[in-house]
Design a protein around this motif. Structure first.
Motif, PDB file in Angstrom:
ATOM      1  N   SER A 126      -6.530  33.585 -16.961  1.00 20.71           N
ATOM      2  CA  SER A 126      -6.638  32.537 -17.974  1.00 20.71           C
ATOM      3  C   SER A 126      -7.927  31.754 -17.746  1.00 20.71           C
ATOM      4  O   SER A 126      -8.312  31.492 -16.601  1.00 20.71           O
ATOM      5  CB  SER A 126      -5.449  31.576 -17.892  1.00 20.71           C
ATOM      6  OG  SER A 126      -4.236  32.260 -18.134  1.00 20.71           O
ATOM      7  N   PRO A 127      -8.608  31.365 -18.813  1.00 21.73           N
ATOM      8  CA  PRO A 127      -9.859  30.617 -18.641  1.00 21.73           C
ATOM      9  C   PRO A 127      -9.615  29.172 -18.226  1.00 21.73           C
ATOM     10  O   PRO A 127      -8.586  28.583 -18.557  1.00 21.73           O
ATOM     11  CB  PRO A 127     -10.499  30.687 -20.033  1.00 21.73           C
ATOM     12  CG  PRO A 127      -9.346  30.835 -20.970  1.00 21.73           C
ATOM     13  CD  PRO A 127      -8.316  31.654 -20.232  1.00 21.73           C
ATOM     14  N   SER A 128     -10.573  28.630 -17.504  1.00 18.05           N
ATOM     15  CA  SER A 128     -10.543  27.198 -17.224  1.00 18.05           C
ATOM     16  C   SER A 128     -10.963  26.420 -18.455  1.00 18.05           C
ATOM     17  O   SER A 128     -10.503  25.295 -18.678  1.00 18.05           O
ATOM     18  CB  SER A 128     -11.487  26.871 -16.053  1.00 18.05           C
ATOM     19  OG  SER A 128     -11.098  27.568 -14.886  1.00 18.05           O
TER      20      SER A 128
ATOM     21  N   GLY B 183      -7.056  39.110 -20.700  1.00 18.38           N
ATOM     22  CA  GLY B 183      -5.869  38.280 -20.518  1.00 18.38           C
ATOM     23  C   GLY B 183      -5.271  38.344 -19.130  1.00 18.38           C
ATOM     24  O   GLY B 183      -4.275  37.678 -18.854  1.00 18.38           O
TER      25      GLY B 183
ATOM     26  N   LEU C  82     -10.847  37.865 -18.012  1.00 20.66           N
ATOM     27  CA  LEU C  82     -10.633  36.762 -18.956  1.00 20.66           C
ATOM     28  C   LEU C  82     -10.511  37.286 -20.384  1.00 20.66           C
ATOM     29  O   LEU C  82      -9.703  36.798 -21.174  1.00 20.66           O
ATOM     30  CB  LEU C  82     -11.795  35.768 -18.868  1.00 20.66           C
ATOM     31  CG  LEU C  82     -11.911  34.957 -17.578  1.00 20.66           C
ATOM     32  CD1 LEU C  82     -13.221  34.182 -17.566  1.00 20.66           C
ATOM     33  CD2 LEU C  82     -10.739  34.004 -17.417  1.00 20.66           C
TER      34      LEU C  82
ATOM     35  N   SER D 196      -6.941  33.471 -27.048  1.00 22.07           N
ATOM     36  CA  SER D 196      -7.124  32.839 -25.742  1.00 22.07           C
ATOM     37  C   SER D 196      -5.822  32.640 -24.985  1.00 22.07           C
ATOM     38  O   SER D 196      -5.796  32.685 -23.750  1.00 22.07           O
ATOM     39  CB  SER D 196      -7.821  31.487 -25.906  1.00 22.07           C
ATOM     40  OG  SER D 196      -9.029  31.616 -26.609  1.00 22.07           O
ATOM     41  N   ARG D 197      -4.724  32.432 -25.701  1.00 18.76           N
ATOM     42  CA  ARG D 197      -3.446  32.136 -25.053  1.00 18.76           C
ATOM     43  C   ARG D 197      -2.470  33.315 -25.085  1.00 18.76           C
ATOM     44  O   ARG D 197      -1.322  33.183 -24.675  1.00 18.76           O
ATOM     45  CB  ARG D 197      -2.793  30.911 -25.701  1.00 18.76           C
ATOM     46  CG  ARG D 197      -3.620  29.643 -25.562  1.00 18.76           C
ATOM     47  CD  ARG D 197      -2.917  28.437 -26.181  1.00 18.76           C
ATOM     48  NE  ARG D 197      -3.704  27.223 -26.058  1.00 18.76           N
ATOM     49  CZ  ARG D 197      -3.709  26.433 -24.979  1.00 18.76           C
ATOM     50  NH1 ARG D 197      -2.959  26.737 -23.937  1.00 18.76           N
ATOM     51  NH2 ARG D 197      -4.471  25.351 -24.951  1.00 18.76           N
TER      52      ARG D 197
ATOM     53  N   CYS E 109     -16.529  35.588 -27.220  1.00 20.06           N
ATOM     54  CA  CYS E 109     -16.069  34.436 -26.440  1.00 20.06           C
ATOM     55  C   CYS E 109     -17.117  33.342 -26.553  1.00 20.06           C
ATOM     56  O   CYS E 109     -18.305  33.611 -26.750  1.00 20.06           O
ATOM     57  CB  CYS E 109     -15.802  34.807 -24.978  1.00 20.06           C
ATOM     58  SG  CYS E 109     -17.242  35.314 -24.027  1.00 20.06           S
TER      59      CYS E 109
ATOM     60  N   SER F 144      -0.840  37.002 -24.074  1.00 18.97           N
ATOM     61  CA  SER F 144      -0.652  37.790 -22.860  1.00 18.97           C
ATOM     62  C   SER F 144      -1.398  39.115 -22.958  1.00 18.97           C
ATOM     63  O   SER F 144      -1.864  39.520 -24.029  1.00 18.97           O
ATOM     64  CB  SER F 144       0.840  38.071 -22.654  1.00 18.97           C
ATOM     65  OG  SER F 144       1.322  38.892 -23.710  1.00 18.97           O
TER      66      SER F 144
ATOM     67  N   ARG G 175      -2.184  41.284 -26.389  1.00 22.07           N
ATOM     68  CA  ARG G 175      -3.556  41.715 -26.707  1.00 22.07           C
ATOM     69  C   ARG G 175      -3.614  43.233 -26.853  1.00 22.07           C
ATOM     70  O   ARG G 175      -4.329  43.757 -27.718  1.00 22.07           O
ATOM     71  CB  ARG G 175      -4.528  41.235 -25.625  1.00 22.07           C
ATOM     72  CG  ARG G 175      -4.656  39.726 -25.557  1.00 22.07           C
ATOM     73  CD  ARG G 175      -5.683  39.258 -24.531  1.00 22.07           C
ATOM     74  NE  ARG G 175      -5.437  37.878 -24.158  1.00 22.07           N
ATOM     75  CZ  ARG G 175      -6.352  37.027 -23.708  1.00 22.07           C
ATOM     76  NH1 ARG G 175      -7.609  37.422 -23.581  1.00 22.07           N
ATOM     77  NH2 ARG G 175      -6.031  35.792 -23.392  1.00 22.07           N
TER      78      ARG G 175
ATOM     79  N   ARG H 264     -14.448  30.164 -15.853  1.00 19.76           N
ATOM     80  CA  ARG H 264     -13.318  30.278 -14.926  1.00 19.76           C
ATOM     81  C   ARG H 264     -13.780  29.752 -13.577  1.00 19.76           C
ATOM     82  O   ARG H 264     -14.766  30.225 -12.998  1.00 19.76           O
ATOM     83  CB  ARG H 264     -12.863  31.731 -14.780  1.00 19.76           C
ATOM     84  CG  ARG H 264     -11.812  31.946 -13.694  1.00 19.76           C
ATOM     85  CD  ARG H 264     -10.457  31.321 -14.035  1.00 19.76           C
ATOM     86  NE  ARG H 264      -9.555  31.331 -12.891  1.00 19.76           N
ATOM     87  CZ  ARG H 264      -8.240  31.384 -12.976  1.00 19.76           C
ATOM     88  NH1 ARG H 264      -7.651  31.420 -14.158  1.00 19.76           N
ATOM     89  NH2 ARG H 264      -7.492  31.364 -11.897  1.00 19.76           N
TER      90      ARG H 264
END
Length: 264
Positions: free
Chosen positions: A55-57, A52, A49, A69-70, A7, A72, A76, A12
């Motif tokens: 969701s990250p800020s 999944g 995070l 990152s996007r 990452c 579900s 994953r 978050r």
């Protein structure tokens, strides 16, 4: 070598609170990588995070170089990332075997019970996973009748049955007796080396027994990543723990230098 999981600048926020603050992390293939830190450091939030669940800020997560990152939790999982949670998500009225079989069936997109041939294949895989965690003789016991430590074993069996390349464990020893923790440590040591493990744990004795790499979080940010010996020797880590969890700091005490008997 490409990291199994990485990452970059991952954050978050919950309102004004930065639960995870601009974290970079690389988990190498085959590692037993521990996330530790005082209460409220952001360990479980970071794990969620990565899996999944949250969701990250801001920031990004990659699995073997692929941006996920996007994606579900289920997508994953199909890519080989599985997670256990602090609180078990087992179906308590179902047997241990049925819990694992359901996970296997979902992993492969099949129905575990109506078609006998599929059921047999799923049951075989479930039996293998239960055997791996030492629950072969408890396979027909309802999950709700298992002891706490056995339920944690079953949690791991469920995730292993999904054939993960990366296994995320969130405080696997929480609520366990010393004897149960000992059995858990032995079980984690039996996880195949091709399965990379990233785990959050408060039991530092277990951490230093299992981990090849340790990342320490403090106030949502990475404090240090290194070998267990490097983390033990860190003044910053000792200060972080002395401030809030002094009962554990004996595990960070530096060993006294060896003395050559001939010099006495």
């Amino acid at each position: 070598m490409t990291a199994v999981l990485s990452c970059r600048n991952l954050s978050r926020r919950f309102g004004a609170v930065h639960a995870v603050d601009d974290v970079d992390l690389d988990v190498e293939p085959g590692a037993r990588h521990a996330l530790i830190g005082p209460n409220g450091a952001g360990k479980s939030t970071l794990l969620h995070l990565l899996s999944g669940v949250l969701s990250p800020s801001s920031g990004a997560v990659a699995l073997e170089g692929r941006d996920i990152s996007r994606l579900s939790v289920s997508r994953r999982s199909r890519l080989g990332l599985s997670q256990t949670f602090q609180h078990s998500l087992l179906f308590l009225s179902m047997t241990a075997r049925e819990n694992v079989a359901l996970a296997v069936a979902r992993r492969h997109g099949v129905r575990p019970w109506p078609r006998r041939r599929v059921h047999s294949a799923v049951a075989d895989r479930a039996g293998q996973a239960l055997g791996t965690v030492g629950l072969a003789d408890r396979s027909e016991v309802p999950a709700g009748s298992l002891a706490h430590g056995e339920r944690r074993q079953l949690d791991i069996a469920v995730t292993l049955a999904c054939e993960p390349r990366l296994l995320l464990l969130d405080e696997p020893a929480a609520g366990m007796s010393p004897a149960e923790v000992e059995r858990l440590g032995a079980l984690i040591e039996l996880i195949p080396p091709e399965v990379t493990v990233l785990f959050v744990e408060h039991d530092l004795e277990l951490v230093f027994r299992l981990a090849t790499t340790v990342t320490v979080l403090h106030l949502g940010a990475e404090l240090i990543t290194g070998t267990p010996d490097e983390v033990r020797a860190s003044d910053a880590v000792q200060e972080a723990y002395l401030g809030t969890e002094g009962q554990h700091t004996d595990l960070f005490l530096r060993p006294e230098p060896a003395v050559d008997p001939a010099s006495r």
